[in-house]
Scaffold this motif. Structure first.
Motif, PDB file in Angstrom:
ATOM      1  N   ASN A 144       0.668  -0.837  -0.327  1.00 45.50           N
ATOM      2  CA  ASN A 144      -0.120   0.061   0.023  1.00 45.50           C
ATOM      3  C   ASN A 144       1.376   1.400   0.169  1.00 45.50           C
ATOM      4  O   ASN A 144       1.774   1.092   1.036  1.00 45.50           O
ATOM      5  CB  ASN A 144      -0.867   0.068   1.392  1.00 45.50           C
ATOM      6  N   ARG A 146       0.156   4.423   0.783  1.00 45.22           N
ATOM      7  CA  ARG A 146       0.297   5.261   1.736  1.00 45.22           C
ATOM      8  C   ARG A 146       0.178   4.532   3.026  1.00 45.22           C
ATOM      9  O   ARG A 146      -0.328   5.968   4.219  1.00 45.22           O
ATOM     10  CB  ARG A 146      -1.025   5.336   1.647  1.00 45.22           C
ATOM     11  N   MET A 147       1.417   3.437   2.902  1.00 37.90           N
ATOM     12  CA  MET A 147       1.348   3.093   4.311  1.00 37.90           C
ATOM     13  C   MET A 147       3.170   2.867   4.472  1.00 37.90           C
ATOM     14  O   MET A 147       3.181   2.358   3.379  1.00 37.90           O
ATOM     15  CB  MET A 147       0.952   2.150   5.017  1.00 37.90           C
ATOM     16  N   THR A 148       3.364   2.972   5.962  1.00 38.40           N
ATOM     17  CA  THR A 148       4.941   2.989   6.296  1.00 38.40           C
ATOM     18  C   THR A 148       4.658   1.781   6.107  1.00 38.40           C
ATOM     19  O   THR A 148       4.217   0.610   6.313  1.00 38.40           O
ATOM     20  CB  THR A 148       4.999   3.572   7.227  1.00 38.40           C
ATOM     21  N   GLN A 179       4.038  10.514  11.978  1.00 42.19           N
ATOM     22  CA  GLN A 179       3.276  10.883   9.497  1.00 42.19           C
ATOM     23  C   GLN A 179       2.308  12.440  10.064  1.00 42.19           C
ATOM     24  O   GLN A 179       2.773  13.401   8.529  1.00 42.19           O
ATOM     25  CB  GLN A 179       1.712  10.323   9.871  1.00 42.19           C
ATOM     26  N   PHE A 199      -2.049  -5.206  -2.705  1.00 39.19           N
ATOM     27  CA  PHE A 199      -1.859  -5.077  -1.380  1.00 39.19           C
ATOM     28  C   PHE A 199      -3.438  -5.312  -0.156  1.00 39.19           C
ATOM     29  O   PHE A 199      -3.536  -5.568   0.301  1.00 39.19           O
ATOM     30  CB  PHE A 199      -1.307  -3.115  -1.615  1.00 39.19           C
ATOM     31  N   ARG A 232      -8.354   1.835   5.764  1.00 37.79           N
ATOM     32  CA  ARG A 232      -7.369   1.968   5.982  1.00 37.79           C
ATOM     33  C   ARG A 232      -6.050   1.707   4.865  1.00 37.79           C
ATOM     34  O   ARG A 232      -5.354   2.171   4.503  1.00 37.79           O
ATOM     35  CB  ARG A 232      -6.802   0.418   6.938  1.00 37.79           C
ATOM     36  N   HIS A 233      -6.768   1.148   4.039  1.00 37.04           N
ATOM     37  CA  HIS A 233      -6.524   0.241   2.236  1.00 37.04           C
ATOM     38  C   HIS A 233      -6.745   1.197   1.247  1.00 37.04           C
ATOM     39  O   HIS A 233      -6.019   1.916   0.376  1.00 37.04           O
ATOM     40  CB  HIS A 233      -6.202  -1.022   2.149  1.00 37.04           C
ATOM     41  N   PRO A 279      -7.868   5.554   1.721  1.00 44.62           N
ATOM     42  CA  PRO A 279      -6.675   6.750   1.380  1.00 44.62           C
ATOM     43  C   PRO A 279      -5.862   6.928   0.125  1.00 44.62           C
ATOM     44  O   PRO A 279      -5.500   7.379   0.051  1.00 44.62           O
ATOM     45  CB  PRO A 279      -5.465   6.404   2.746  1.00 44.62           C
ATOM     46  N   ASN A 280      -6.653   6.076  -0.802  1.00 45.06           N
ATOM     47  CA  ASN A 280      -5.894   5.951  -1.942  1.00 45.06           C
ATOM     48  C   ASN A 280      -6.915   6.375  -3.111  1.00 45.06           C
ATOM     49  O   ASN A 280      -6.451   6.966  -4.016  1.00 45.06           O
ATOM     50  CB  ASN A 280      -5.163   4.423  -2.206  1.00 45.06           C
ATOM     51  N   LEU A 323      -0.684  14.718   1.303  1.00 44.55           N
ATOM     52  CA  LEU A 323      -1.697  13.721   1.671  1.00 44.55           C
ATOM     53  C   LEU A 323      -1.149  12.081   1.498  1.00 44.55           C
ATOM     54  O   LEU A 323      -0.674  11.331   1.588  1.00 44.55           O
ATOM     55  CB  LEU A 323      -3.029  13.939   1.884  1.00 44.55           C
ATOM     56  N   PRO A 333       2.424  10.592   0.050  1.00 46.66           N
ATOM     57  CA  PRO A 333       2.992  10.447   1.013  1.00 46.66           C
ATOM     58  C   PRO A 333       4.443  10.193  -0.608  1.00 46.66           C
ATOM     59  O   PRO A 333       5.674  10.682  -0.247  1.00 46.66           O
ATOM     60  CB  PRO A 333       3.626   8.982   1.335  1.00 46.66           C
TER      61      PRO A 333
END
Lengths: 359, 320
Positions: free
Chosen positions: A136, A138-140, B28, B206, B223-224, B227-228, B311, B313
């Motif tokens: 993903n 967006r995840m660390t 973050q 993912f 969570r997955h 955000p995307n 937002l 990364p």
């Protein structure tokens, strides 16, 4: 699909030899093709997997090879029940739920309920082909690797960070990089992150779905060696999906060859590479490059005619009959060849098997 | 990452790392902030919006005329249609009301309508789109046919009819009634966009990995996938905020928005336009509310742009 049966040993479905970890029986997966907006009616089905059977013993690496679209990834996903199998059994020897070590129970993954499945998820994991799509963005790294721990409520935050660092070390990455994002890593490093995530729950069984196909050749060797080391260290059992036959020869103990949703031949690695019997295996093996120019120049390639038929409307009888150089009609186009044990632990689904040395 | 892309304080951390020393963990929130601060336009927009918001919120404490008072000169004559001057910075309108005061108080109405509409659209559109896209099947069919219905409504006629009815139900709170109306009519596009994002994201590896780890639907969605899918949601929400201000103007112009003595940018600009065209030459009646409207809409869009990049990364390149 009754005439599709390619059973190996289904006398008592819930019994398995003690060394056996996984046994797939008659697995079928059809993807329906629907039409209509309000009332979707099924007009056809993609027969991705049409009744395949195989087994994997504890600690071994079982490879499935075949060309694109033959159903190998679908098989892998059905085994983990990331896809719902249409029918068939996937028997898995799980750690007993009462927690007593050494005791096991056999669960059919294909029909397991939600709670059972959640428990099984701790024991079976998957490493994906594309290291760019499987993390993903967006995840660390820390939250990616710790996710299985969070999902199963293992440890507190401090424990998890400790475990993530440990895992990063195990797969050969810098444990200080927990706070980075996937895009800051190279393809090989990302694949290592994927491996670390799969290892987080200490699984017993891992599906490797073309884990190195997307990587450079130099990086492939590194990742494959890592997988080998991890297998020795943690006693892992692998289901290795691949289309690169040299890679398969390097890592697998036993290999199954798939063609258009069916298993064509199953044997241990050396038998398969030295004495293949199915005409499709012959063709596959003759495409493996030999690192000796004189032999390579003089060998005869078996080049198959035509394209792989559509899995929506597969050929009757033996699915390979449309391209097979040895096909005899009408038998091959009418009668489905059963997967028979032609010599100890060497199974072939062909009416006219013949040993041929091609590699 | 090169030093150039690091916020000032972290440049040393990069040097330390090159020497094999450990990196200070960065939260973050810090990363988000440093990416946002680097986005100059967005920062400016945030400041401008902050000022506009503060003015609207604290208008009562400013030395302003009452926005609905008809001002008189010393002789008791109503001072209407005065051009901008020292006593009335933005001039006065045809009823002798102070335009500066009306622009500032009008911000309350316009911003309330805009922000509430934006929130409603973002919430409802995201919710419908996520459920439809994630679960598919008959749920998807049902929700999307409903969305089609909303999208097929002709905006203005429906808004006029509904506004007339809502205005009675929300007497004295026209801003709220307008926000509810616009929010209900405008979420369809976002629902479709979010559904499309979910359809493609839920097939990503993912997501499959999360499922293989045993994650439940809620975790996968929040969570997955969400955000995307954030970028199109933010972009659409900011566009809707701009659109809401403009639609408020249109409805007010037609007499179905904010009631006349009550100030609102759209209504003021529309009314001023009518007078200016009528030959009075009162350009200030159009200019000031329009500028307020344009500056706000632009700022919201830039702010959305900055938020979207901050937002994400993967965004590390410095912004001008």
């Amino acid at each position: 699909m009754t005439q599709d049966t390619q059973t190996q040993d289904t006398d008592n479905p819930i019994q398995m030899p003690p060394e056996r970890l996984l046994q797939v029986e008659n697995l079928v997966k059809h993807f329906p093709i629907t039409q209509g907006i309000f009332f979707r009616k099924q007009i056809a089905a993609v027969q991705a997997v049409s009744g395949i059977s195989f087994h994997i013993d504890r600690g071994e690496t079982f490879g499935i090879v075949g060309e694109s679209g033959c159903g190998k990834s679908t098989t892998a996903r059905c085994v983990l029940r990331l896809l719902e199998p249409t029918s068939g059994k996937v028997l898995y020897r799980a750690e007993s739920s009462d927690g007593s070590s050494g005791s096991h129970e056999i669960i059919d993954i294909a029909s397991a309920n939600k709670a059972e499945l959640r428990r099984l998820r701790r024991e079976m994991q998957i490493v994906f082909q594309d290291p760019y799509a499987s993390l993903n963005p967006r995840m660390t790294v820390a939250s990616i690797i710790a996710e299985p721990l969070v999902v199963h409520g293992i440890g507190d935050t401090a424990d998890r960070i400790e475990r993530v660092k440990e895992l990063l070390k195990v797969v050969g990455l810098n444990p200080e990089h927990t706070n980075r994002y996937p895009h800051e890593f190279s393809g090989g490093q990302r694949q290592r992150i994927g491996v670390a995530r799969a290892l987080a729950l200490n699984p017993a069984f891992m599906v490797l779905d073309e884990p190195v196909s997307a990587l450079d050749v130099s990086i492939q060797a590194q990742v494959l060696n890592l997988m080998g080391d991890l297998q020795d260290e943690f006693g892992l059992t692998y289901l290795f999906i691949a289309h690169d036959l040299s890679v398969v020869r390097h890592v697998c103990d036993r290999v199954g060859v798939m063609y258009l949703g069916r298993m064509a031949e199953v044997a241990d690695r050396d038998t398969l590479y030295e004495r293949p019997m199915h005409p499709y295996t012959h063709a596959l093996m003759s495409a493996v490059p030999i690192p000796d120019p004189t032999i390579e120049r003089n060998r005869r390639r078996i080049i198959l005619e035509g394209d792989i038929p559509s899995p929506i409307n597969p050929p009757t009888g033996c699915r390979f009959n449309t391209r097979c150089p040895r096909a005899e009609f009408p038998r091959c186009s009418e009668e489905i060849p059963a997967l028979k044990e032609v010599e100890p632990d060497h199974w072939v689904a062909c009416h006219f098997p013949e040993v041929k040395q091609v590699v | 990452m090169t030093d150039r892309n690091l916020p000032p304080g972290d440049g040393y951390a990069a040097l330390d790392e090159a020497e094999g020393l450990t990196v200070e963990p960065v939260t973050q929130w810090q990363l988000f902030r440093s990416r946002f601060v680097r986005h100059r336009l967005a920062m400016m927009a945030a400041v401008v919006l902050g000022i506009i918001l503060a003015l609207a919120l604290f208008a009562d404490f400013l030395p302003l005329e009452n926005p609905t008072d008809q001002l008189e000169d010393d002789n008791g004559r109503i001072v209407n249609l005065l051009s901008p001057r020292a006593e009335y910075w933005f001039g006065t309108d045809e009823l002798g009301q102070d335009v500066l005061s009306r622009v500032i108080y009008g911000g309350r109405t316009s911003l309330t309508v805009a922000v509430l509409t934006g929130l409603m659209v973002a919430t409802f559109g995201t919710l419908v789109g996520s459920i439809a896209g994630y679960y598919g099947g008959w749920i998807d069919t049902l929700l999307m046919r409903f969305t089609d219905l909303i999208l097929s409504l002709p905006l203005l006629p429906v808004a006029i009819v509904a506004a007339a009815w809502l205005r009675e139900a929300f007497r004295g709170r026209e801003a709220l009634s307008l926000a509810i109306l616009l929010g209900t009519l405008l979420w369809g596009t976002l629902a479709r966009i979010v559904r499309a994002e979910f359809l493609s994201l839920r097939e990503k590896e993912f997501v499959e990995a999360a499922r293989a780890a045993g994650a439940r639907d809620r975790r996968i969605i929040f969570r997955h996938i969400l955000p995307n899918a954030l970028s199109p949601i933010i972009v659409n929400a900011t566009l809707v905020i701009g659109l809401a201000i403009i639609l408020e103007a249109a409805l007010s112009f037609l007499g179905f928005g904010v009631r006349p003595p009550e100030p609102a940018w759209g209504a003021m600009a529309a009314n001023g336009g009518r007078l200016a065209v009528g030959g009075s030459g009162a350009w200030w009646l159009v200019l000031f509310p329009s500028v307020a409207l344009i500056v706000t809409v632009l700022s919201v869009n830039f702010l959305g742009d900055g938020l979207r990049d901050a937002l994400d990364p993967t965004q590390t390149i410095e912004r001008r």
